[in-house]
Design a protein around this motif. Sequence first.
Motif, short mmCIF file in Angstrom:
data_model
loop_
_atom_site.label_atom_id
_atom_site.label_comp_id
_atom_site.label_asym_id
_atom_site.label_seq_id
_atom_site.Cartn_x
_atom_site.Cartn_y
_atom_site.Cartn_z
N SER A 1 85.81 124.77 31.96
CA SER A 1 86.52 124.81 33.24
C SER A 1 86.53 123.45 33.91
O SER A 1 85.66 122.61 33.68
N ALA A 2 87.54 123.26 34.73
CA ALA A 2 87.72 122.03 35.49
C ALA A 2 87.98 122.42 36.94
O ALA A 2 88.65 123.42 37.21
N CYS A 3 87.45 121.63 37.86
CA CYS A 3 87.55 121.99 39.27
C CYS A 3 87.69 120.76 40.15
O CYS A 3 86.95 119.79 40.01
N LYS A 4 88.64 120.85 41.06
CA LYS A 4 88.83 119.83 42.10
C LYS A 4 88.62 120.53 43.44
O LYS A 4 89.40 121.42 43.81
N LEU A 5 87.56 120.16 44.14
CA LEU A 5 87.24 120.80 45.42
C LEU A 5 88.12 120.26 46.53
O LEU A 5 88.37 119.06 46.61
N HIS A 6 88.57 121.16 47.41
CA HIS A 6 89.37 120.77 48.57
C HIS A 6 88.54 120.69 49.84
O HIS A 6 89.00 120.18 50.86
N LYS A 7 87.32 121.23 49.77
CA LYS A 7 86.38 121.10 50.90
C LYS A 7 84.97 121.23 50.35
O LYS A 7 84.76 121.74 49.25
N ASP A 8 84.01 120.73 51.13
CA ASP A 8 82.61 120.80 50.71
C ASP A 8 82.14 122.26 50.71
O ASP A 8 82.51 123.04 51.60
N ILE A 9 81.33 122.59 49.72
CA ILE A 9 80.73 123.92 49.61
C ILE A 9 79.22 123.73 49.51
O ILE A 9 78.73 123.04 48.61
N THR A 10 78.50 124.34 50.42
CA THR A 10 77.04 124.23 50.45
C THR A 10 76.41 125.07 49.35
O THR A 10 76.84 126.19 49.10
N TYR B 1 81.12 131.40 43.56
CA TYR B 1 82.36 131.55 42.79
C TYR B 1 83.52 131.88 43.74
O TYR B 1 84.59 131.27 43.66
N THR B 2 83.29 132.84 44.63
CA THR B 2 84.33 133.25 45.58
C THR B 2 84.75 132.07 46.46
O THR B 2 85.94 131.85 46.70
N GLN B 3 83.79 131.30 46.93
CA GLN B 3 84.10 130.14 47.76
C GLN B 3 84.86 129.07 46.97
O GLN B 3 85.80 128.46 47.49
N ILE B 4 84.44 128.85 45.73
CA ILE B 4 85.10 127.85 44.88
C ILE B 4 86.55 128.23 44.64
O ILE B 4 87.46 127.39 44.77
N ILE B 5 86.79 129.47 44.29
CA ILE B 5 88.16 129.95 44.01
C ILE B 5 89.07 129.72 45.23
O ILE B 5 90.22 129.31 45.09
N LYS B 6 88.54 129.97 46.42
CA LYS B 6 89.32 129.83 47.65
C LYS B 6 89.55 128.38 48.07
O LYS B 6 90.48 128.10 48.82
N ASN B 7 88.68 127.48 47.62
CA ASN B 7 88.68 126.11 48.16
C ASN B 7 88.82 125.03 47.09
O ASN B 7 88.27 123.94 47.24
N SER B 8 89.57 125.34 46.04
CA SER B 8 89.71 124.34 44.97
C SER B 8 90.99 124.57 44.18
O SER B 8 91.63 125.60 44.28
#
Length: 188
Positions: free
Chosen positions: A33-42, A59-66
């Motif tokens: 998997s590859a991921c580009k975050l659009h906001k910081d996730i604690t 996982y839920t936060q990553i899906i919503k913010n990347s």
Amino acid sequence: MNLFAENEIIISKNLIGIDEAGRGALAGPMLLSACKLHKDITGLCDSKKLNEKKREELYTQIIKNSSYLILSFSSDQIDTLGLSTCLKKGLSIIKQHFNKDNDFLYDGNTNYGISGIRTLIKADSKIPQVSAASILAKVNKDRIMNFLAKEFPQYHFEKNKAYGTKMHKELITKFGPCKLHRKSFKLV
């Protein structure tokens, strides 16, 4: 090979983190998997250091913010092409999928000859984007193995996730391998 120095700090809004799950499993797919975050996730860190509940929450936060991409390579593909070829192919697909103006960082020590992808050992513990990719791969791999455990209950994939645990090896010895087991992997 293009390695980051161990103490180099990476700060980039255009960083795509890359990691895999299931690479060393005896059965089932390997996910990259590859991921580009659009906001910081604690709370991001190496997926293996998180319990299942925390991984699912993140996982839920990553899906919503990347922006992300998850690739799967079957046991048959791994047996036919080889693990390194699957990883090389996956890294190439990831690089083509995302805009060329991004930076790419893969957890590990080799980029399998794909230019423009840098590597860092233990990046999944150090770099949030790679931690996020690690979580995406691990959660999806575990979900797949939980599903496959219903079809192949004798191997207890829901517990061992197809890794070479003592119990899993004993079950393979008892029942023989199923169609999900990688024929190219030899039990030691």
